[in-house]
Design an enzyme around this catalytic site. Structure first.
Site: not given
Lengths: 425, 414
Positions: A52, A55-56, A132
């Protein structure tokens, strides 16, 4: 709407990039999706959340598209974009006016090869991702889900959330991220899907030009971790400040490629309706709503079978109605599960579910981005051709098969039950 | 883009707009009657929403369970809901089930029976939902922000769904009374999908056209909100939370205001474009303090709010507020750059085909166009409306509506 298999152009570049193209001229719109076969499933202890995070980082730019310019370029060309990471895969998409497709292809080919994973940007993104995660930790259902999954799985990475454990997020280094990027985010591990108002020849030539020169990497290591069979029921109770109570339970089942997958999907439809398409969820005539919401024990209830590369659970979840308890919720749910094991579902229920599946699938086809998403998703889980046969395969499920999977998987020793009990302030 | 649509008027004054789209075999209906949460009083907040929820829960012809059964067995959906200015209704179905969809929709609108048992079921669900809201930092920061900015004496200052104080006290008579205030005059229905205009007109006229209540339509005039004269701050403590949500804002323009487009484009630059505009850029991308940090201008029938919002670690709330205020000062002191304006104009005009790709998107656009009386040629004019806005107009809107000294700030967190 015509949706036949022969409309999809399917080929693979020498570097391993698989390409699926589907022309669809209903609107002057095109959607391109780049899928990588990597997600939290590929993560090792101590490095959870790394997929993840990569991905960022792939939004942070390349020498050609410097920081901030990827989103801005797409926006100023009238498009939208995003990316997401799941258990099994990571996807990036741009949906644009069809005359701007080239921009989407340039961005994806460029960041596949040239993403800058800059140390200062890694540090700044670390706290964004922790924010997040803290947003999730604010939500009782999220906290309960993390606890339930971590209890249900002892070995397989499906036991941790895609975002990862907080300590891992504090410890992962720039080098970890760079190595992960180099190992998994190449053409040999990716599928490009383009659906919309396109001319095949031109798009194909442009894809060859942009993606063809990117070298393939070595094949990523296979995921060999297997969750051992669960031997006894597991339970977790989360008590935190709050005002509402929640129930969740999960039963280990099978992978998407297994023959039981379609009966489990049909079981989900019978229990809580069909909600995968572009229509409203059809759950209020389904069994669980009648048993739990109509009887004023729950304010909300749902069931979900997660189709995944490795065996993933069948989940039950709900919000307990004010004044009732998770124990009451669980008792009624148990009665419903026992009924499924004891007697076959009715032909009437099956017929309704089949119509819902057909309609929801038709709704799905209305957007080019949804079509591209479905093709890619099917390819990630096995073969995009399932897109054509999905409705028929699901509709072919019989009452006997539904009862069989309920009997096989819904056993007490195969489940993990979670209650969220609010400590009222 | 083909922008043609057919327009009809039903016998009772409802405007019908039909946009044919034969690419997909579905049909979408979006409609409204004037009057929604703006008709609630401060004592009976949530009445409009409770009433619309009940309109789908039993009619002279069908029980709630039967409605669910009929609708869902053909994979359709039917809804009645409440907005700040309207009572919305509609649904979606395969084109072959359009007639059934309209029959059920009309039944909900014309013949609801408000069964007592269903009222109690829905009341319990609303109360549970409201208790869930009390655990949600984002919802609570938004709620207190509205209360600070408008006060609960103004309809915009109250939650549409009601409160834990108001919902238990609402009676069946209250709901019936509210229902009987609704009126089709000045209502509208938009139908988009695999149908023909004339066929839709016949079906809608038969189903809704004869609905002519004897009472007068509700008075939907909104009182003007009283502008803030000094900074208003509220911190809502929520033990056990990890993150704080904050909302900081002001009264913005009405949707029909002359400077709405200037505010809208300005807001896109301030808090939307790319990774959340200037505010997202500084709070998320540069400082790494938030997963989301944006700004929003809502327009609306009255002066809706214009605000910035973010979810951050409790330790950096003050710093986030300072960063947002610094952006506001810059936004007021100097015009946006030519490049920012050009990018935003290109984005807002270019994204239109994407917004109009689905029947839902077209339906929402056409309904807004009618509700705000933007003109039948609005979609054709839209690119020019966007392109006409200048840097000076944006700066003027920023100076008129925003302030770094007088604002409402609500924070909900641990």
């Amino acid at each position: 709407m015509n949706n036949k298999r022969d409309e999809v152009v399917d080929y693979t570049l020498p570097n391993g990039l698989k390409v699926l193209l589907k022309p669809l001229h209903t609107a002057p719109v095109v959607s391109n999706w780049l899928w990588y076969r990597v997600g939290s499933r590929n993560e090792l202890p101590g490095k959870t959340g790394i997929s993840h995070w990569v991905e960022h980082m792939m939004f942070k730019g390349t020498p050609t598209f410097p920081k901030g310019s990827i989103m801005l370029e797409v926006n100023r060309n009238g498009g939208v974009l995003n990316g997401f990471t799941s258990h099994d895969y990571t996807a990036y998409f741009e949906t644009l006016p069809s005359d701007r497709l080239d921009l989407g292809l340039r961005i994806e080919s460029d960041r596949m090869a040239n993403s800058v994973i800059d140390l200062a940007e890694v540090e700044s993104e670390r706290t964004v991702i922790i924010a997040e995660r803290e947003g999730g930790e604010n939500e009782p259902e999220w906290v309960l889900y993390e606890e339930v999954m971590a209890t249900a799985f002892r070995v397989h990475p499906y036991g941790h959330m895609v975002i990862g454990w907080k300590d891992d997020l504090l410890n992962i280094t720039r080098n970890d991220l760079y190595q992960h990027y180099k190992m998994y985010y190449g053409p040999h591990n990716a599928v490009l899907v383009v659906v919309g108002d396109i001319q095949i020849d031109r798009v194909q030539a442009r894809i060859d030009e942009l993606f063809g020169p990117i070298p393939a990497g070595p094949p990523p290591p296979p995921v060999q971790l297997k969750e051992p069979p669960q031997q006894s029921e597991r339970r977790v109770i989360v008590r935190q400040p709050g005002n509402a109570a929640y129930f969740q339970s999960v039963y280990h089942t099978c992978a998407a490629a297994h023959e039981d997958a379609f009966p489990l999907m049909m079981l989900e439809a019978i229990l809580s309706g069909v909600s995968f398409g572009g229509g409203a969820p059809t759950h209020r005539s389904a069994r669980l709503y009648r048993a739990l919401v109509e009887t004023e024990i729950a304010a909300y209830v749902g069931a979900h079978y997660q189709t995944s590369l490795d065996p993933d659970p069948f989940r039950f979840y709900g919000t307990v109605r004010d004044g009732r308890s998770p124990a009451e919720f669980e008792a009624v749910l148990d009665t419903e599960i026992e009924r499924l094991r004891r007697e076959p579902v009715t032909e009437e229920e099956l017929a309704r579910a089949r119509k819902q599946v057909r309609a929801q699938f038709a709704y799905t086809l209305e957007r080019v981005s949804s079509q591209a998403q479905w093709l890619g998703l099917m390819e990630m889980l096995g073969d995009w051709r399932q897109f054509d046969t999905f409705v028929d395969n699901l509709s072919a499920v019989t009452a006997v098969e539904v009862q069989r999977v309920a009997q096989q998987y819904f056993t007490p020793s195969n489940r993990t039950v979670g209650w969220f009990e609010p400590i009222r302030g | 883009m083909n922008l043609t649509f057919a327009k009809y008027t039903l016998s009772n004054g409802i405007t019908l707009i039909v946009k044919e789209n034969h690419h997909a075999h579905s049909v979408v209906v979006r409609g409204y009657l004037p009057g929604g949460a703006n008709l609630d009083t401060a004592e009976q907040v949530g009445l409009a929403s409770f009433t619309s929820g009940m309109m789908r829960r039993g009619t002279e012809k069908h029980s709630y369970a039967e409605i669910n059964e009929i609708v869902e067995s053909v994979a359709a959906s039917v809804y009645v809901n409440t907005g700040r200015h309207l009572t919305g209704f509609g649904g979606k179905s395969l084109a072959e089930d359009f007639k059934l969809l309209v029959e059920l929709m009309a039944d909900n609108l014309l013949c609801p029976t408000f069964p007592s048992a269903e009222i109690e079921k829905l009341r319990g669900q609303i109360i549970t939902d409201l208790k869930e809201d009390e655990d949600d930092t984002r919802t609570m920061s938004g709620r207190y922000f509205r209360e600070l900015l408008y006060t609960i004496d103004h309809p915009y200052g109250r939650p549409v769904d009601g409160t834990l104080k108001s919902i238990p006290l609402l009676t069946r008579a209250d709901l019936l009374d509210f229902y009987h205030r609704l009126h089709p005059q000045d209502g509208a229905v938009v139908v988009v999908g695999d149908v023909t205009g004339e066929e839709v007109y016949q079906i809608l006229e038969a189903a809704l056209g004869q609905w002519q209540p004897v009472h007068a339509p509700p008075d939907t005039v909104l009182p003007p909100p009283r502008p803030l004269t000094e900074k208003a701050v509220y911190l809502h403590r929520m033990p056990g939370k990890f993150q704080a949500d904050l909302v900081l804002g002001w009264l913005g323009p009405e949707r029909r205001a002359d400077d709405f487009y200037a505010a809208y484009i300005g807001n896109t630059i301030l808090g939307q474009l790319g990774l959340g505009g200037r505010i997202g850029q500084i709070v998320r991308d540069t400082e790494g303090m938030a997963y989301y940090a944006n700004a929003s201008v809502q327009g609306g029938g009255g002066p809706g709010p214009w605000y910035a919002f973010a979810g951050v670690n409790p330790q950096v709330v003050d710093k986030t507020v300072e960063l947002i205020l610094a952006e506001i000062r810059r936004f007021q002191a100097e015009p946006v750059s030519n490049e920012e304006l050009a990018d935003t104009q290109a984005y807002l005009t270019g994204v239109l085909p994407l917004q109009m790709e689905t029947n839902e998107g077209v339906g929402t656009m056409l309904l807004d166009m009618y509700f705000y009386q933007l003109g039948d040629d609005y979609i054709a004019r839209y690119p020019d409306l966007i392109k006409a806005v200048t840097r000076e107009e944006i700066q003027a809107a920023a100076q008129k509506y925003l302030s770094d000294e007088v604002y409402a700030l609500a924070v909900a967190g641990p």
